[in-house]
Design an enzyme around this catalytic site. Structure first.
Site, PDB file in Angstrom:
ATOM      1  N   HIS A 143       0.860  -1.188   0.000  1.00  0.00           N
ATOM      2  CA  HIS A 143       0.000   0.000   0.000  1.00  0.00           C
ATOM      3  C   HIS A 143       0.888   1.228   0.000  1.00  0.00           C
ATOM      4  O   HIS A 143       1.634   1.487   0.945  1.00  0.00           O
ATOM      5  CB  HIS A 143      -0.902   0.004   1.237  1.00  0.00           C
ATOM      6  CG  HIS A 143      -1.714   1.256   1.369  1.00  0.00           C
ATOM      7  ND1 HIS A 143      -2.732   1.582   0.490  1.00  0.00           N
ATOM      8  CD2 HIS A 143      -1.649   2.276   2.257  1.00  0.00           C
ATOM      9  CE1 HIS A 143      -3.268   2.742   0.850  1.00  0.00           C
ATOM     10  NE2 HIS A 143      -2.628   3.171   1.925  1.00  0.00           N
ATOM     11  N   LYS A 164       0.099  10.835   0.879  1.00  0.00           N
ATOM     12  CA  LYS A 164       0.912  10.218  -0.180  1.00  0.00           C
ATOM     13  C   LYS A 164       0.393  10.596  -1.570  1.00  0.00           C
ATOM     14  O   LYS A 164       1.172  10.964  -2.457  1.00  0.00           O
ATOM     15  CB  LYS A 164       0.904   8.683  -0.017  1.00  0.00           C
ATOM     16  CG  LYS A 164       1.491   8.183   1.295  1.00  0.00           C
ATOM     17  CD  LYS A 164       1.549   6.685   1.351  1.00  0.00           C
ATOM     18  CE  LYS A 164       0.182   6.028   1.344  1.00  0.00           C
ATOM     19  NZ  LYS A 164      -0.631   6.337   2.538  1.00  0.00           N
ATOM     20  N   ASP A 182      -2.000   3.718  -4.436  1.00  0.00           N
ATOM     21  CA  ASP A 182      -2.758   2.867  -3.515  1.00  0.00           C
ATOM     22  C   ASP A 182      -2.182   1.451  -3.457  1.00  0.00           C
ATOM     23  O   ASP A 182      -1.713   1.013  -2.409  1.00  0.00           O
ATOM     24  CB  ASP A 182      -4.243   2.823  -3.885  1.00  0.00           C
ATOM     25  CG  ASP A 182      -5.066   2.177  -2.786  1.00  0.00           C
ATOM     26  OD1 ASP A 182      -4.848   2.544  -1.610  1.00  0.00           O
ATOM     27  OD2 ASP A 182      -5.903   1.311  -3.082  1.00  0.00           O
ATOM     28  N   ARG A 248      20.074  13.656  10.060  1.00  0.00           N
ATOM     29  CA  ARG A 248      20.523  15.045   9.946  1.00  0.00           C
ATOM     30  C   ARG A 248      21.692  15.205   8.980  1.00  0.00           C
ATOM     31  O   ARG A 248      21.843  16.247   8.354  1.00  0.00           O
ATOM     32  CB  ARG A 248      20.941  15.571  11.330  1.00  0.00           C
ATOM     33  CG  ARG A 248      19.808  15.624  12.349  1.00  0.00           C
ATOM     34  CD  ARG A 248      18.777  16.660  11.968  1.00  0.00           C
ATOM     35  NE  ARG A 248      19.330  18.001  11.957  1.00  0.00           N
ATOM     36  CZ  ARG A 248      19.387  18.806  13.013  1.00  0.00           C
ATOM     37  NH1 ARG A 248      18.912  18.406  14.178  1.00  0.00           N
ATOM     38  NH2 ARG A 248      19.896  20.029  12.894  1.00  0.00           N
TER      39      ARG A 248
END
Length: 311
Positions: A143, A164, A182, A248
């Site tokens: 998904h 998304k 999807d 980071r």
């Protein structure tokens, strides 16, 4: 994961082949394994290790060998081959080589499809193996959303409702391409490559909450979609967590396992005001640079004289 198959109809549509004889419709004859075989040893009388599930390719060597046999010996050798009932026997170089009359007779007798192609043996085998590897590859469905950004295939994962599909539409507006929304079908085409595509019945469609279903190819044009794409990066969207330490520097490599293949992965926190489309574009470019051997974080540490900290 189950066992998959591909019909001869699909193979003849994608590879240059024509039918000489078929016992039934091509879409009813299936191939179950990706390997093909040249039956030279079998025709010469060595029957061990013969896999009758493979497509049998008859090239210049096999046909010339058969032409040098007596009619009786040739019939016997071909009868041994066709009685194994492989999915199909394919004769290459159709402009030079004509199937022996016995071949069509035995194909009818044993119910085996007989095809021919004008391609050289090596070219035909390469084309067939390429199609078979894709169609018969192990696969799973995830998904998420699959997009192509600057040539990089990016699988976007995340909880339902995190954005998304909205991110995918923004990327499409910026000139990138949608592959699947999807449900993303992922196929392991080699030990190092995963190919992603959309199930055919939902291909090019995308769901936007508050608007509904739209056809991206119709709204943005066919240049905004793509049928399949190799997977290069997995991006996991998640709600911003102030207590979590996010990436980071980019020195640490993270991977996401799909069917035993490790795909580079990164987590991107979602919060109001973040331009995720720009972030994803940057992630695509950065991933490409890493594949080419360049890492910006490493260069910065070297410039600061801290390269010993990388070990």
């Amino acid at each position: 994961m189950g066992t998959f198959n591909v019909s001869l109809k699909t193979l003849t549509d994608r590879v240059s082949m024509e039918v000489v004889y078929t016992p039934k419709e091509l879409d009813q004859i299936c191939v179950e394994i990706a390997e093909v075989n040249r039956p030279g040893l079998f025709l010469a009388g060595y029957y061990d290790y013969f896999d009758k599930l493979r497509l049998q390719i008859m090239g210049l060597a096999e046909m010339n060998f058969l032409s040098g046999l007596s009619a009786e010996k040739r019939y016997e050798a071909l009868d041994q081959l066709f009685r194994q009932q492989p999915p199909a026997v394919i004769v290459c170089r159709s402009e030079e080589l004509t199937p022996f009359p016995e071949m069509q007779e035995l194909a009818q007798k044993h119910g085996v499809a007989l095809l021919r192609s004008n391609e050289t043996t090596c070219t035909l085998m390469g084309s067939l193996i390429s199609v078979l590897n894709l169609e018969l590859a192990p696969r799973i469905t995830r998904h998420g959303v699959l997009v192509e950004v600057y040539g990089e295939g990016i699988l976007i994962l995340g909880d339902s409702g995190i954005g998304k599909s909205e991110l995918a539409i923004e990327l499409v507006k910026r000139g990138h391409r949608l592959v699947a929304d999807d449900a993303v079908e992922l196929r392991k085409v080699s030990n190092r490559q995963i190919m992603g595509t959309a199930p055919e019945n939902i291909r090019h469609f995308i769901e936007l909450r508050g608007i509904g279903i739209i056809n991206v190819a119709r709204v943005y044009g066919v240049g905004a979609v793509k049928l399949s794409e190799s997977l290069d990066l997995v991006v996991q969207l998640e709600t911003w967590d102030p207590t979590k330490n996010y990436q980071r520097t980019g020195l640490e490599n993270e991977y996401y396992d799909i069917l035993g293949v490790s795909i580079p992965s990164t987590s991107i926190p979602v919060s109001p005001g973040r331009n995720l489309a720009v972030v994803l574009e940057t992630a695509a470019i950065n991933n490409r640079q890493k594949k080419m051997g360049y890492n910006a974080a490493r260069e910065l540490l070297i410039r600061l004289g801290l390269d010993d900290k990388m070990d």
